[in-house]
Design an enzyme around this catalytic site. Structure first.
Site, short mmCIF file in Angstrom:
data_model
loop_
_atom_site.label_atom_id
_atom_site.label_comp_id
_atom_site.label_asym_id
_atom_site.label_seq_id
_atom_site.Cartn_x
_atom_site.Cartn_y
_atom_site.Cartn_z
N SER A 1 37.47 -22.47 -0.05
CA SER A 1 36.62 -21.65 -0.93
C SER A 1 37.31 -21.08 -2.17
O SER A 1 36.63 -20.53 -3.04
CB SER A 1 35.99 -20.51 -0.14
N LYS B 1 35.47 -10.96 -5.67
CA LYS B 1 34.42 -11.66 -4.91
C LYS B 1 33.63 -10.66 -4.07
O LYS B 1 34.22 -9.77 -3.44
CB LYS B 1 35.08 -12.72 -4.02
N SER C 1 33.26 -21.14 -1.76
CA SER C 1 32.31 -20.06 -1.95
C SER C 1 32.71 -19.04 -3.01
O SER C 1 31.89 -18.19 -3.38
CB SER C 1 32.12 -19.32 -0.62
#
Lengths: 483, 63
Positions: free
Chosen positions: A177, A82, A153
């Site tokens: 997330s 990420k 996210s």
């Protein structure tokens, strides 16, 4: 015999294939890099693909195998990271124009450094919602329906795993997330106990809540990635992935807190979660109703801590850089403005409230002698990217940021480990997530429970049509490797 | 640069970034909404609840 392409292997299958000589890290990476152009044109899971660096890492992993050096299950495995985690020599843009020209990171995040040492092949950086604050993750899209969001996210990480443009991926979870994108992409998302994995080198959202975790196709793969990030080796009896593999759940006590967690669900979600509860009973678990009246307050605690702390993270921007603030997504800008104006007394009440919430959870587990709680991960499946709201059965619309975090945030307030696994598909063929929350620092036990359900149902074998799967129910057959 | 007293006492810097009155109104309404939501914590019994300064790994032990 029907065969799978190497990227379609689970991490565990690929790791076994490396060790039998049926597949090499270089061959696996080649296949992954071939897949990425085909999937990225619609999925947009990656910010940047580091093909050259990944090739070097794959060759190094292969050389280690040839020398008889085995650094564990991540050796030679393509991993997505990420884009809020630092990778040395690469920008950490956090999905924001504010960081478009930021200098490359000088050193790896602690978790990334551990993965690199263990021979993981870092394929690239995956799309995040801007500064990890949201659940949509544009421009990434959902592989099960490219008109829908992949959640957030950590949406890029989950989308990449769902199409096997990496075999596992690293994410972070502050309000859901990891679990939210896992739920809507049909992958496994594991948020460990708060504080158990280093967040060094990870751009913060909320210090009191930020948790690093893993996204994978199977529970065992998620557990192994977690161990690798934690620095736990294979012979550590406390390793998350060293759970026993008994095929049933006899002696396991599961609580179902219906208030809050079973309110305002899409009917397909409710149906599949109820079926999963039946399956868990059939597997031998004792499934019982366990009211947790503090659930709504737990969400409020997490919401307040998140809002105020995310504003504190960006305090310098808010105070001194109006030109930079103007580059933020309007929703995030509003959120930071709002968070900066919450009274300190309210924040302190949330901090004290968190202690009360944690005590209530400890009492709940003690009273019912629970091994875990079971709930839906989300009240809905993947929402439209163009109109990101949850459409309920009564046609009422709920903002997606509110709806998607309703059931995940309470476990960020408590800090206990939580995990989402697939438990079926809705009438549109979109994945539904099942949510387990366990005892602090007992990820191993939590993963064992989820693993038993997973192996009984094998939802992970269903793959998106985009990569040749069949979401209507025809799971790919058990197979060997072709290359 | 160290923040001045005015920085900490008022959100004027923020206003410079976002001057639109209607936006200010929207921010204020959301602040009020969050403070209202926070009243749900009034249902919690915070008597004798400690405020820990760091994470306590032993919190799950019930006395």
């Amino acid at each position: 015999m029907t065969v799978l392409h190497p990227p379609d292997l689970t991490m565990g299958q690929a790791a076994n294939a490396f060790r039998t000589g049926a597949l090499s890290p270089v061959e696996l990476l080649e296949a992954v890099l071939e897949r990425i152009p085909a999937t990225e044109s619609t999925i947009h899971a990656y910010v940047v693909v580091l093909a050259e660096e990944a090739n070097d890492a794959a060759r190094n992993a292969e050389e280690l195998f040839q020398k008889g050096v085995d650094r564990g299950p991540l050796q030679g495995i393509p991993v997505g990271i990420k884009d809020i985690f630092d990778l040395a020599g690469v920008q950490t843009r956090c999905g924001s124009l504010v960081r478009a020209f930021v200098d490359p990171a000088e050193v790896d995040a602690a978790t990334v450094a551990r993965l690199r040492w263990q021979g993981a092949v870092l394929v690239g950086k995956t799309v995040t919602q801007e500064f990890a604050a949201g659940v949509v993750s544009a421009p990434a899209r959902n592989p099960w329906d490219v008109d829908r969001v992949p959640g957030g996210s950590s949406g890029g990480s989950a989308a990449a795993v769902a199409v096997s443009s990496c075999l596992v991926a690293v994410g972070s979870d502050t309000g859901g997330s990891i679990r939210i994108p896992a739920s809507v992409t049909g992958t496994v998302g594991l948020k460990p106990t708060y504080g158990s994995i280093s967040t060094d080198g990870v751009f913060p959202l909320s210090w009191a809540l930020d948790t690093v975790g893993s996204i994978a196709r199977t529970v065992e793969d998620a557990a192994k990635l977690l161990d690798a990030m934690a620095g736990r080796d294979r012979v550590d009896p406390h390793a998350t992935a060293s759970f026993d593999h008994r095929p049933d759940l006899h002696g396991v006590r599961l609580g179902v807190p219906r208030d809050h967690f079973f309110e305002r669900l899409q009917s397909d979600v409710l149906e599949h979660v109820e079926e999963a509860l039946t399956t868990l009973r059939d597997l031998g678990a004792e499934v019982m109703e366990t009211p947790w009246p503090e659930a709504a307050a737990a969400r409020v605690v997490a919401l307040l801590l998140n809002r105020v702390e995310s504003s504190a993270v960006h305090d310098a921007l808010i105070r001194h850089a109006p030109d930079q603030m103007a580059l933020l997504n309007p929703d995030l800008r509003m959120r930071l403005d709002v968070g900066s104006r919450i009274p300190a007394t309210t924040y302190m009440r949330a901090l004290r409230g968190r202690e009360a919430i944690k005590q209530s959870m400890a009492r709940l587990f003690a009273e019912y002698r629970l091994d875990a709680l079971v709930t839906p991960t989300l009240p809905a499946t993947a929402v439209s990217a163009d109109h990101p709201v949850i459409l309920h059965d009564d046609q009422d619309e709920e903002p997606v940021a509110t709806g998607y975090t309703r059931l995940t945030m309470p476990f960020n307030a408590t800090g206990q480990p939580a995990l989402s696994i697939p438990c079926g598909f809705d009438s549109a063929g979109l994945p539904v997530g099942l949510h387990f929350a366990g005892r602090p620092n007992e990820e191993q036990h939590l993963c064992r429970i989820a693993h038993v359900y997973e192996q009984a149902m094998e939802w992970y074998r269903y793959r998106p049509e985009l990569i040749g799967g069949d979401r209507t129910g025809a799971a790919p057959p058990r197979t060997n490797i072709s290359h | 640069m160290e923040p001045s007293a005015s920085d900490t006492e008022s959100p004027t810097r923020l206003d410079q970034a976002q001057p639109a009155p209607e936006r200010e109104g929207a921010v204020a309404r959301q602040v009020d909404a969050l403070i209202e939501i926070a009243t749900k914590l009034d249902d919690l019994d915070l008597t004798d609840v400690p405020l820990r300064s760091s994470y306590d790994p032993g919190w799950f032990e019930v006395e």
